[in-house]
Design an enzyme around this catalytic site. Sequence first.
Site, PDB file in Angstrom:
ATOM      1  N   TRP A   1       0.613  -1.105  -0.225  1.00 61.07           N
ATOM      2  CA  TRP A   1      -0.037   0.143   0.151  1.00 61.07           C
ATOM      3  C   TRP A   1       0.749   1.243  -0.024  1.00 61.07           C
ATOM      4  O   TRP A   1       0.622   2.241  -0.552  1.00 61.07           O
ATOM      5  CB  TRP A   1      -1.073   0.076   1.071  1.00 61.07           C
ATOM      6  CG  TRP A   1      -1.762  -1.109   1.234  1.00 61.07           C
ATOM      7  CD1 TRP A   1      -2.168  -2.070   1.821  1.00 61.07           C
ATOM      8  CD2 TRP A   1      -2.842  -1.283   0.109  1.00 61.07           C
ATOM      9  NE1 TRP A   1      -3.135  -3.062   1.498  1.00 61.07           N
ATOM     10  CE2 TRP A   1      -3.699  -2.536   0.376  1.00 61.07           C
ATOM     11  CE3 TRP A   1      -3.130  -0.903  -1.106  1.00 61.07           C
ATOM     12  CZ2 TRP A   1      -4.622  -3.200  -0.583  1.00 61.07           C
ATOM     13  CZ3 TRP A   1      -4.210  -1.062  -2.154  1.00 61.07           C
ATOM     14  CH2 TRP A   1      -4.927  -2.613  -1.692  1.00 61.07           C
TER      15      TRP A   1
ATOM     16  N   ASP B   1      -2.010   6.619   6.474  1.00 64.37           N
ATOM     17  CA  ASP B   1      -3.061   5.500   5.989  1.00 64.37           C
ATOM     18  C   ASP B   1      -3.263   4.730   7.341  1.00 64.37           C
ATOM     19  O   ASP B   1      -2.477   3.985   7.463  1.00 64.37           O
ATOM     20  CB  ASP B   1      -2.468   4.615   4.851  1.00 64.37           C
ATOM     21  CG  ASP B   1      -3.563   3.698   4.198  1.00 64.37           C
ATOM     22  OD1 ASP B   1      -4.426   3.432   4.807  1.00 64.37           O
ATOM     23  OD2 ASP B   1      -3.105   3.100   3.194  1.00 64.37           O
TER      24      ASP B   1
ATOM     25  N   LYS C   1     -12.416  -2.304   6.492  1.00 66.00           N
ATOM     26  CA  LYS C   1     -11.423  -3.128   7.254  1.00 66.00           C
ATOM     27  C   LYS C   1     -12.095  -3.014   8.823  1.00 66.00           C
ATOM     28  O   LYS C   1     -12.500  -4.117   9.331  1.00 66.00           O
ATOM     29  CB  LYS C   1     -10.166  -2.607   7.408  1.00 66.00           C
ATOM     30  CG  LYS C   1      -9.397  -2.558   6.184  1.00 66.00           C
ATOM     31  CD  LYS C   1      -9.288  -3.604   5.188  1.00 66.00           C
ATOM     32  CE  LYS C   1      -9.043  -3.401   3.751  1.00 66.00           C
ATOM     33  NZ  LYS C   1      -7.785  -2.491   3.495  1.00 66.00           N
TER      34      LYS C   1
HETATM   35  C1  LIG Z   1      -7.254  -2.197   2.004  1.00 71.77           C
HETATM   36  C2  LIG Z   1      -6.010  -1.180   1.874  1.00 71.77           C
HETATM   37  C3  LIG Z   1      -5.943  -0.101   1.289  1.00 71.77           C
HETATM   38  C4  LIG Z   1      -6.798  -0.151  -0.363  1.00 71.77           C
HETATM   39  O1  LIG Z   1      -7.948   0.265   0.205  1.00 71.77           O
HETATM   40  P1  LIG Z   1      -9.113   0.122  -1.057  1.00 71.77           P
HETATM   41  O2  LIG Z   1     -10.359   0.935  -0.238  1.00 71.77           O
HETATM   42  O3  LIG Z   1      -9.291  -0.747  -1.609  1.00 71.77           O
HETATM   43  O4  LIG Z   1      -8.557   1.404  -2.051  1.00 71.77           O
HETATM   44  C5  LIG Z   1      -5.021   0.825   1.067  1.00 71.77           C
HETATM   45  N1  LIG Z   1      -4.142   0.795   2.389  1.00 71.77           N
HETATM   46  C6  LIG Z   1      -4.555  -0.013   3.401  1.00 71.77           C
HETATM   47  C7  LIG Z   1      -3.565  -0.073   4.519  1.00 71.77           C
HETATM   48  C8  LIG Z   1      -5.515  -0.921   3.353  1.00 71.77           C
HETATM   49  O5  LIG Z   1      -5.552  -1.969   4.260  1.00 71.77           O
END
Ligand SMILES: *Cc1c(COP(=O)(O)O)cnc(C)c1O
Length: 358
Positions: free
Chosen positions: A101, A171, A195
């Site tokens: 990511w 993030d 999540k």
């Molecule tokens: C799942 C995830 C993403 C991607 O998320 P999307 O909503 O599918 O774009 C980005 N960063 C982290 C840390 C993630 O767990």
Amino acid sequence: MGRVYNFSAGPSMLPEAVLEKAAKQMMDYEGSGMSVMEMSHRSADYEAIIGGAEALLRELMQIPDNYKVMFLQGGASSQFAMIPLNLMRTGKADYVITGQWSKKAAQEAEKYGTVNRVASSADKTFSYIPKLDPSTFDKEADYFHITFNNTIYGTRYTSLPDTGNVPIVADISSNILSQPIDVSKFGMLYAGAQKNMGPAGVTVVIIREDLLGFTKEGTPTMFNYQIHVDNGSMYNTPPTYGIYICKLVLEWLKELGGIEKMHEINLKKAKILYDYLDESKMFRGTVVKEDRSLMNVPFVTDSDELNAKFIKEAKAAGFVNLKGHRTVGGMRASIYNAMPVEGVEKLVAFMKEFEKNN
Ligand SMILES: *Cc1c(COP(=O)(O)O)cnc(C)c1O
């Protein structure tokens, strides 16, 4: 078949109480005679839902008044572009590479400016958080980006880098609401909801006010934070139903005792699983101990065949989505907020039994 213990990394389990409440309100939301899905986003009922969701998020995360909250679409992945488009003034940013990511975030930012990769743990399949040396940071960077919890590899930061006046952008897709986070230490936080907060389709952005207003010329309207802030996340139709479910999750979390209490429970769950991984002669964790995630726990045996057998038998026993990410192999148990302690206890009991029999 009844409900299973779902260890998916995302979209993932939601609290049962939330699903039940949503089911109860499906046909007629609080006497409105319609489902939330059917409501105008401009209606008083819906205004109360989105306003309530923001108020709860502010309360639970103790978000200071000089931060704006946005409910957007496009996933965390859209933020990879929105961040540089909105925050790059001089055109430089620091990124720490701790997995896929952060790699993707840095690659996207590179389209709009200069990315300084201050450190990476790619050398050991991202199984640790690199030690950061502030002398390698760019003091003139517009921001410093980290992926707080690395969903695929199962690592997380336990302390924040000292970036001086450079705002940290994090993030927090896979650890939002799972542990106390001091929002005032960040310039911006963002998370896809699927999540730990709700269904896919909602992305939360929390941004310090003084970082707004520097959007690059030519940025699409929908990618401009200022537009969404000025319109209370209603420049266009927001993901109305997803935000409603987020509100129910936030209510559930508040009732449970808030983020401190949730963190205690998460520590307990993680300890049950990691303690067993440390004592097992068959299974082992893949990440250095000090950087272990509380949310995503990757583990392996020494044999691909045994891994496959375990995943198959676990599934049959009601423990699903334990297959590791395709780039890592082995297993991964995601134990987000909605996973009850009992689910982890039962998984460990199943693993012990499997170890005995194989
Ligand atoms: C799942 C995830 C993403 C991607 O998320 P999307 O909503 O599918 O774009 C980005 N960063 C982290 C840390 C993630 O767990």
